[in-house]
Design a protein around this motif. Sequence first.
Motif, PDB file in Angstrom:
ATOM      1  N   ILE A   8      30.732  51.993  98.596  1.00 26.78           N
ATOM      2  CA  ILE A   8      29.302  52.137  98.324  1.00 26.78           C
ATOM      3  C   ILE A   8      28.483  51.592  99.501  1.00 26.78           C
ATOM      4  O   ILE A   8      28.773  50.525 100.034  1.00 26.78           O
ATOM      5  CB  ILE A   8      28.920  51.385  97.021  1.00 26.78           C
ATOM      6  N   ILE A   9      27.452  52.342  99.903  1.00 28.24           N
ATOM      7  CA  ILE A   9      26.520  51.893 100.948  1.00 28.24           C
ATOM      8  C   ILE A   9      25.822  50.628 100.476  1.00 28.24           C
ATOM      9  O   ILE A   9      25.459  50.535  99.316  1.00 28.24           O
ATOM     10  CB  ILE A   9      25.477  53.007 101.222  1.00 28.24           C
ATOM     11  N   PRO A  10      25.569  49.624 101.338  1.00 30.06           N
ATOM     12  CA  PRO A  10      25.821  49.530 102.782  1.00 30.06           C
ATOM     13  C   PRO A  10      27.023  48.645 103.101  1.00 30.06           C
ATOM     14  O   PRO A  10      27.087  48.082 104.184  1.00 30.06           O
ATOM     15  CB  PRO A  10      24.532  48.879 103.282  1.00 30.06           C
ATOM     16  N   LEU A  11      27.963  48.512 102.173  1.00 29.58           N
ATOM     17  CA  LEU A  11      29.066  47.560 102.330  1.00 29.58           C
ATOM     18  C   LEU A  11      30.119  48.090 103.303  1.00 29.58           C
ATOM     19  O   LEU A  11      30.199  49.290 103.576  1.00 29.58           O
ATOM     20  CB  LEU A  11      29.671  47.257 100.961  1.00 29.58           C
ATOM     21  N   VAL A  12      30.947  47.179 103.801  1.00 29.34           N
ATOM     22  CA  VAL A  12      31.894  47.530 104.859  1.00 29.34           C
ATOM     23  C   VAL A  12      32.937  48.543 104.373  1.00 29.34           C
ATOM     24  O   VAL A  12      33.443  49.348 105.155  1.00 29.34           O
ATOM     25  CB  VAL A  12      32.570  46.259 105.429  1.00 29.34           C
ATOM     26  N   GLY A  13      33.217  48.538 103.063  1.00 34.73           N
ATOM     27  CA  GLY A  13      34.139  49.533 102.523  1.00 34.73           C
ATOM     28  C   GLY A  13      33.656  50.955 102.722  1.00 34.73           C
ATOM     29  O   GLY A  13      34.442  51.877 102.961  1.00 34.73           O
ATOM     30  N   PHE A  14      32.333  51.151 102.650  1.00 32.42           N
ATOM     31  CA  PHE A  14      31.746  52.476 102.888  1.00 32.42           C
ATOM     32  C   PHE A  14      32.019  52.932 104.317  1.00 32.42           C
ATOM     33  O   PHE A  14      32.426  54.075 104.554  1.00 32.42           O
ATOM     34  CB  PHE A  14      30.239  52.435 102.624  1.00 32.42           C
ATOM     35  N   VAL A  15      31.792  52.031 105.274  1.00 29.40           N
ATOM     36  CA  VAL A  15      32.020  52.368 106.691  1.00 29.40           C
ATOM     37  C   VAL A  15      33.488  52.757 106.901  1.00 29.40           C
ATOM     38  O   VAL A  15      33.801  53.742 107.578  1.00 29.40           O
ATOM     39  CB  VAL A  15      31.628  51.184 107.592  1.00 29.40           C
ATOM     40  N   GLY A  16      34.385  51.965 106.299  1.00 32.23           N
ATOM     41  CA  GLY A  16      35.810  52.249 106.436  1.00 32.23           C
ATOM     42  C   GLY A  16      36.185  53.616 105.890  1.00 32.23           C
ATOM     43  O   GLY A  16      36.859  54.410 106.565  1.00 32.23           O
ATOM     44  N   LYS A  17      35.750  53.914 104.675  1.00 32.90           N
ATOM     45  CA  LYS A  17      36.127  55.180 104.045  1.00 32.90           C
ATOM     46  C   LYS A  17      35.512  56.382 104.763  1.00 32.90           C
ATOM     47  O   LYS A  17      36.162  57.419 104.931  1.00 32.90           O
ATOM     48  CB  LYS A  17      35.730  55.167 102.569  1.00 32.90           C
ATOM     49  N   GLU A  18      34.268  56.261 105.191  1.00 33.34           N
ATOM     50  CA  GLU A  18      33.622  57.362 105.904  1.00 33.34           C
ATOM     51  C   GLU A  18      34.335  57.659 107.228  1.00 33.34           C
ATOM     52  O   GLU A  18      34.494  58.822 107.604  1.00 33.34           O
ATOM     53  CB  GLU A  18      32.149  57.026 106.173  1.00 33.34           C
ATOM     54  N   THR A  19      34.766  56.608 107.911  1.00 30.04           N
ATOM     55  CA  THR A  19      35.476  56.802 109.176  1.00 30.04           C
ATOM     56  C   THR A  19      36.848  57.417 108.926  1.00 30.04           C
ATOM     57  O   THR A  19      37.329  58.231 109.731  1.00 30.04           O
ATOM     58  CB  THR A  19      35.616  55.465 109.930  1.00 30.04           C
ATOM     59  N   VAL A  20      37.481  57.049 107.820  1.00 35.07           N
ATOM     60  CA  VAL A  20      38.755  57.674 107.439  1.00 35.07           C
ATOM     61  C   VAL A  20      38.565  59.170 107.224  1.00 35.07           C
ATOM     62  O   VAL A  20      39.314  59.997 107.769  1.00 35.07           O
ATOM     63  CB  VAL A  20      39.334  57.019 106.165  1.00 35.07           C
TER      64      VAL A  20
END
Length: 246
Positions: free
Chosen positions: A175-187
């Motif tokens: 979920i935005i803006p947490l670091v998990g969001f950045v990770g999954k989007e980059t995956v």
Amino acid sequence: LIVIFILLGTFTKSAQFPFHFWLPNAMEAPTPVSAYLHSATMVKAGIYLMARLNPAFGNSILWNDLLLVFGTATMLFAAVLSFKQTDLKKLLAYSTLSVLGTLTMLIGIGSDLAIKAFIIYLIAHSLYKGTLFLVAGIIDHETGTRNIEKLSGLRKLMPITMIIAVAASLSKMGIIPLVGFVGKETVYASVLELPIFGNYLIVITILANMFVVYITAMVGFRPFFGKLKSTPKNPHEAPFRMWSGP
């Protein structure tokens, strides 16, 4: 032969299919030990070794294909197996397996973006999964059970633990803006870079992530919402020393 033997060792160390079975059954240690070993360090050692050796073996089709196939299989297979689990720690263990498969798959893809996604996701997973393991320990300590079928409605009795669990769960869900969001989007972006199988692999990746979202809801939300159920111990908020870590 060198590639096959190295991968046999790293796949066993990091519980890749078909050596996945040991990790969910290694949950007998106290929860801080589980958080340390199974989310951040021990199971990541095989993943780390594959990443360190990737510059040397990355030009080998056998290396890339084996990582891609077995990583993808672990990612989806482990997520599906989680559905029948009712123990908080086992649910988290199966979601860890799925993430380990994703990390292996990213090394197999091997592009610059995939390696960037690997590093971001490695760190993000360590943070939110370590937190959720410790939350599972707090719930077990304060209620006397880790069975999700016996847990609900704890939000008023354990409000601090609930906030911690929900925050970590939102990151795990991407979920935005947490670091998990950045990770999954980059995956997702790195998977779509694959010229031939990208469109098929993105479907598998999203499907596996849907299962992980289900696991996260069971661990991070279900114990705290709904009608309060009777538990072996009278639940109350954990002391500062227990929730300060997560």
